[in-house]
Scaffold this motif. Structure first.
Motif, short mmCIF file in Angstrom:
data_model
loop_
_atom_site.label_atom_id
_atom_site.label_comp_id
_atom_site.label_asym_id
_atom_site.label_seq_id
_atom_site.Cartn_x
_atom_site.Cartn_y
_atom_site.Cartn_z
N MET A 1 0.84 -1.19 0.00
CA MET A 1 0.00 0.00 0.00
C MET A 1 0.88 1.25 0.00
SD MET A 1 -2.93 1.08 2.75
CE MET A 1 -3.85 2.59 2.55
N THR A 2 0.51 2.23 -0.79
CA THR A 2 1.27 3.47 -0.85
C THR A 2 0.51 4.59 -0.16
OG1 THR A 2 0.28 3.98 -3.00
CG2 THR A 2 2.38 2.81 -3.02
N ALA A 3 1.15 5.75 -0.03
CA ALA A 3 0.51 6.91 0.59
C ALA A 3 -0.69 7.35 -0.25
CB ALA A 3 1.51 8.05 0.71
N VAL A 4 -1.76 7.78 0.43
CA VAL A 4 -2.98 8.19 -0.25
C VAL A 4 -3.33 9.62 0.14
CG1 VAL A 4 -3.87 5.84 -0.38
CG2 VAL A 4 -4.42 7.24 1.61
N PRO A 5 -4.01 10.36 -0.75
CA PRO A 5 -4.35 11.76 -0.44
C PRO A 5 -5.25 11.88 0.77
CG PRO A 5 -4.60 11.29 -2.79
CD PRO A 5 -4.40 9.98 -2.10
N ASP A 6 -5.09 12.98 1.53
CA ASP A 6 -6.01 13.28 2.62
C ASP A 6 -6.76 14.56 2.31
OD1 ASP A 6 -4.34 15.43 3.15
OD2 ASP A 6 -3.55 14.63 5.02
N ARG A 7 -7.60 15.00 3.20
CA ARG A 7 -8.44 16.17 2.96
C ARG A 7 -7.68 17.48 3.09
NH1 ARG A 7 -14.04 14.51 6.20
NH2 ARG A 7 -14.53 12.64 4.95
N ARG A 8 -6.48 17.43 3.56
CA ARG A 8 -5.69 18.64 3.76
C ARG A 8 -4.70 18.89 2.62
NH1 ARG A 8 -4.10 18.38 10.23
NH2 ARG A 8 -6.22 18.09 11.02
N GLY A 9 -4.88 18.20 1.53
CA GLY A 9 -3.98 18.38 0.41
C GLY A 9 -2.64 17.68 0.59
N GLY A 10 -2.57 16.74 1.51
CA GLY A 10 -1.34 15.98 1.74
C GLY A 10 -1.55 14.51 1.43
N LEU A 11 -0.61 13.69 1.88
CA LEU A 11 -0.70 12.24 1.70
C LEU A 11 -0.56 11.57 3.06
CD1 LEU A 11 1.69 11.76 -1.37
CD2 LEU A 11 -0.80 12.07 -1.43
N VAL A 12 -1.31 10.50 3.26
CA VAL A 12 -1.23 9.73 4.50
C VAL A 12 -0.48 8.44 4.21
CG1 VAL A 12 -2.55 8.54 6.28
CG2 VAL A 12 -3.41 10.69 5.33
N TRP A 13 0.56 8.17 5.02
CA TRP A 13 1.30 6.93 4.86
C TRP A 13 0.46 5.74 5.31
CZ3 TRP A 13 5.37 7.93 2.08
CH2 TRP A 13 6.14 9.07 2.29
N PRO A 14 0.67 4.58 4.75
CA PRO A 14 0.12 3.37 5.36
C PRO A 14 0.89 3.09 6.65
CG PRO A 14 1.64 2.80 3.60
CD PRO A 14 1.50 4.31 3.57
N ASP A 15 0.52 2.06 7.37
CA ASP A 15 1.29 1.68 8.56
C ASP A 15 2.71 1.32 8.12
OD1 ASP A 15 -0.86 2.08 10.22
OD2 ASP A 15 -1.53 -0.02 10.10
N LEU A 16 3.69 2.02 8.66
CA LEU A 16 5.07 1.81 8.26
C LEU A 16 5.80 0.88 9.21
CD1 LEU A 16 6.03 5.48 7.24
CD2 LEU A 16 5.31 3.60 5.74
N VAL A 17 6.73 0.12 8.65
CA VAL A 17 7.54 -0.83 9.42
C VAL A 17 8.90 -0.21 9.66
CG1 VAL A 17 8.54 -3.13 9.45
CG2 VAL A 17 6.31 -2.75 8.33
N GLN A 18 9.35 -0.20 10.91
CA GLN A 18 10.61 0.45 11.25
C GLN A 18 11.77 -0.54 11.24
OE1 GLN A 18 10.52 2.83 14.79
NE2 GLN A 18 12.66 3.44 14.64
N GLY A 19 12.93 -0.02 10.84
CA GLY A 19 14.14 -0.85 10.85
C GLY A 19 15.37 0.03 10.82
N THR A 20 16.51 -0.58 10.54
CA THR A 20 17.78 0.12 10.45
C THR A 20 18.41 -0.17 9.09
OG1 THR A 20 18.12 -0.09 12.84
CG2 THR A 20 20.06 0.40 11.50
N LEU A 21 18.86 0.88 8.41
CA LEU A 21 19.44 0.69 7.09
C LEU A 21 20.81 0.02 7.20
CD1 LEU A 21 19.24 1.23 4.03
CD2 LEU A 21 20.43 3.39 4.43
N ILE A 22 20.97 -1.07 6.48
CA ILE A 22 22.26 -1.75 6.38
C ILE A 22 23.05 -1.18 5.21
CG2 ILE A 22 23.41 -3.96 5.99
CD1 ILE A 22 20.95 -5.31 7.27
N ARG A 23 22.41 -1.12 4.05
CA ARG A 23 23.04 -0.53 2.87
C ARG A 23 22.01 -0.30 1.78
NH1 ARG A 23 25.79 -4.96 -1.10
NH2 ARG A 23 24.30 -6.67 -0.79
#
Length: 241
Positions: A1-23
């Motif tokens: 799922m990708t970010a979708v428009p909201d009523r404020r002229g922005g985009l709402v992220w889906p639930d994001l998964v957190q991690g640490t960048l390796i490379r």
């Protein structure tokens, strides 16, 4: 799922998964260690160098996808660079600027009846937006994602861009035909106070942008308000050519 428009002229992220960048490697791939201990390879939707937003060890946020046609289940969306969260998905600026324009939030793009995305201008090229109005005519807009920030100054591009140079030339041609034309730079972070072309990286691009501005191509630069829940248009940023 990708970010979708909201009523404020922005985009709402889906639930994001957190991690640490390796490379981040091969431009479109990123290895991430998730907070649950798993290591995954995520799609990195950014063809630039990402030289100011791909530091290993930084917290990152991924969107998850269950489409069986996808080779990778995760997409790299945000990295925390300490001074700001940074959006790395270059597909976001087009959708965000369009949503903000339709909501009347961009001063430079108000007064038009319709907003059309991905407009074909010839057999070889499309531009990101066309705004039109029976009285004002057409305004063509090319949107660029900016993530390179050094000492408070945002710069574009972060790698040599022949495609970006072509877009400037195409806007100049449309301008000569009597249309309004604009370059729109969206800084997908919140720690820049001004913007300039990155002459040290691509001097031809900087030269072309200045020439286009002198001829009448408009330049708009905005940053964003970005969290792990949404991304919205932020403030106008000073442009120094």
């Amino acid at each position: 799922m990708t970010a979708v428009p909201d009523r404020r002229g922005g985009l709402v992220w889906p639930d994001l998964v957190q991690g640490t960048l390796i490379r981040r490697y091969k431009r479109f791939l990123a290895d991430v260690r998730l907070d649950d201990g798993r290591t995954v390879t995520a799609h990195c939707p950014n063809s630039g160098s990402m030289k100011a937003c791909s530091e290993p060890g930084r917290p990152v946020y991924l969107s998850a996808h269950d489409d069986p046609r996808r080779k990778l289940a995760y997409t790299f969306e945000i990295i925390d660079m300490g001074s700001s969260l940074v959006g790395v998905n270059t597909g976001v600026p087009n959708r965000l600027v369009r949503a903000a324009a339709e909501a009347g939030l961009i001063e430079e793009l108000t007064g038009y009846d319709t907003v059309t995305a991905e407009v074909k201008i010839n057999d070889r090229s499309r531009l990101d937006l066309m705004l039109s109005d029976p009285v004002r005519g057409r305004c063509y807009v090319e949107i660029k994602n900016c993530s390179l920030v050094t000492d408070g100054r945002a710069r574009f591009p972060d790698a040599v861009t022949e495609r970006g140079l072509k877009h400037i030339h195409e806007l100049e041609t449309l301008l000569a035909e009597g249309h309004r034309c604009m370059m729109f730079y969206l800084i997908q972070r919140m720690d820049a106070s001004e913007f300039s072309p990155a002459d040290d990286i691509d001097p031809a691009y900087g030269k072309a942008l200045r020439r286009a501005a002198d001829r009448g191509v408009g330049i708009a630069v905005y940053d964003v308000d970005i969290t792990t829940r949404w991304i919205r248009l932020g403030h106008k940023v000073k442009c120094r050519l």
